[in-house]
Design a protein around this motif. Sequence first.
Motif, PDB file in Angstrom:
ATOM      1  N   UNK A 137       0.869  -1.176   0.000  1.00 23.63           N
ATOM      2  CA  UNK A 137       0.000   0.000   0.000  1.00 23.63           C
ATOM      3  C   UNK A 137       0.906   1.226   0.000  1.00 23.63           C
ATOM      4  N   UNK A 138       0.680   2.115  -0.951  1.00 22.81           N
ATOM      5  CA  UNK A 138       1.451   3.349  -1.042  1.00 22.81           C
ATOM      6  C   UNK A 138       0.604   4.484  -0.484  1.00 22.81           C
ATOM      7  N   UNK A 142       3.344  10.080   6.099  1.00 26.67           N
ATOM      8  CA  UNK A 142       3.779   9.150   7.136  1.00 26.67           C
ATOM      9  C   UNK A 142       2.650   8.857   8.125  1.00 26.67           C
ATOM     10  N   UNK A 143       1.806   9.862   8.381  1.00 30.88           N
ATOM     11  CA  UNK A 143       0.752   9.678   9.373  1.00 30.88           C
ATOM     12  C   UNK A 143      -0.229   8.600   8.954  1.00 30.88           C
ATOM     13  N   UNK A 144      -0.692   8.636   7.696  1.00 29.23           N
ATOM     14  CA  UNK A 144      -1.649   7.623   7.252  1.00 29.23           C
ATOM     15  C   UNK A 144      -0.981   6.258   7.159  1.00 29.23           C
ATOM     16  N   UNK A 145       0.301   6.226   6.821  1.00 28.59           N
ATOM     17  CA  UNK A 145       1.023   4.956   6.827  1.00 28.59           C
ATOM     18  C   UNK A 145       1.011   4.338   8.218  1.00 28.59           C
ATOM     19  N   UNK A 146       1.209   5.169   9.225  1.00 27.57           N
ATOM     20  CA  UNK A 146       1.179   4.672  10.607  1.00 27.57           C
ATOM     21  C   UNK A 146      -0.215   4.175  10.986  1.00 27.57           C
ATOM     22  N   UNK A 176      -1.908  -3.590   8.380  1.00 27.80           N
ATOM     23  CA  UNK A 176      -1.386  -3.587   7.007  1.00 27.80           C
ATOM     24  C   UNK A 176       0.130  -3.600   7.098  1.00 27.80           C
ATOM     25  N   UNK A 177       0.739  -4.698   6.685  1.00 22.89           N
ATOM     26  CA  UNK A 177       2.166  -4.907   6.933  1.00 22.89           C
ATOM     27  C   UNK A 177       3.064  -4.122   5.987  1.00 22.89           C
TER      28      UNK A 177
END
Length: 501
Positions: free
Chosen positions: A196-197, A201-205, A212-213
């Motif tokens: 997932x791109x 950084x916040x939404x990735x966290x 979601x690995x």
Amino acid sequence: MRTTSAARRRLLLVTHHYYPERGAPQRRWDALTPRLIDAGVDVSVLAPPPHYPAGRLFEDRAEYQPGRLSRGRHGERIVRTTFREHSSRLRSRSLDQAVVAWSSICLGLRIFRHPSLRPDVVVGTVPGIPSMFAAWVLARATRAKFVVEMRDAWPDLIEPAGLFRAGRTTKARVLGLARTFVHRAVSRLQARADSVVTTTETFAEVLQGRGVDDVAVVRNGTSYTPDAADLASSGPAAPTSPADPTDPASPADPTGPGPDGGPLLLQDRPLRVAYAGTVGRAQDLGTVVRAAAEMRRRGRAVDVRIVGPGAEVESLQRLAADLDAPVTFGGPVPAEEVHALYRWADTVLVSLRDWQPLEWTVPSKLYEVMASGRLVTACVAGEAAEIVASTGAGTVVLPGDAAMLADVWSGWVRDGALPEVSPAAAAWVAANADDDELGRRYVQLVDHLMEPEQHAASAGHLAAAADGTGCPTCEIKAVPEPPERAAPSIGAVRPSGESVA
């Protein structure tokens, strides 16, 4: 598992927005595509003919016919899908997205299962949401790696954006069930994707916290490059004719240092505020109109110009007329006029509504304004607010707070000066939103998905590839544990009128 040499890497992009349309999604892939091709990635695109934002075909050209294959301006292979003409209404636009997604599946299965075109990686970019489902079908049918690119915080935006809004009627209950289904389906696809791109950084966290690995952060870039006129002035350019506030040719203002040592002095003219971009619900420009009206009520001169297309233009025009707000509106302008508009302005607006999922996003427009060197008035929260505050790019105002926005602007007018913009703002954009760097990260993502062990082994990092902690050679596998985040300083007005951030 199918193996492919680096020279034969193939990527299929499934998207609802593509060049020659204009907008943040279109610009993102118009910048990424040539860099992927230069790195040896064969790029194909499934996209509708250009019809955004009006909902009607730009022009009737042969290459825009459904199923027609053509070459894009970077050499990419483009297959145009069927689309449905739509209005500015959410339901109409959603139906168009569904039609495009179904056409993408049909055409993709017919064309891209051929061995000579079969992709190694299929990317579904959101918005619109149906594109990710079409990409998933095509990835499974072609045995390709599946990448979901989340430009916004979906599925969390479904509820605040008003999609499938529930109620007490039978129809509303059906829509409520549909909303729940879409929310779960999007979350499930995110969890099952090979990667997932995200653009922040916040939404990735947030996604990692949901299990979601494999999350990669590839920010949006900006095409804005300061020109000679930008670099020659640390403040706004000359006052311009009221009939054309983007005309840079008017005589210069008398300017000098303000009482706080700032670089600008407002002398006998309104504070000039510009907004250029999408005019939609998420941008909450009604707050800006109300703040401008409050400025007029207080006797503080302000001139606000809102430029761009969107579903909210007409309602904002009515609001401005009802409140007698000093706000003018204009349609989208070419890039060279954006430069002139920014030079005209004392401050450039970046605004988002007070929705929690929007705290996990950063408007690509923010990077453009920071690169221009103009003072940002940032009506945002979350990561975007942190960037503005930490780089000294401007002043942060709580989203939706028209009184606070008017307080900040009134303080500048009372002082006759604006806060100075730190050069760290433009430096941050150069380091974090450079198109070449973002393209390099996408190439690394493709390489890692295709041959993770081989990719890691090239630098002796087989263990990292095996245990899933990531590939140290490409830095795309895992987002580090989130640090303790300090709350950004919010713009306020001291008794002296000094604006602080």
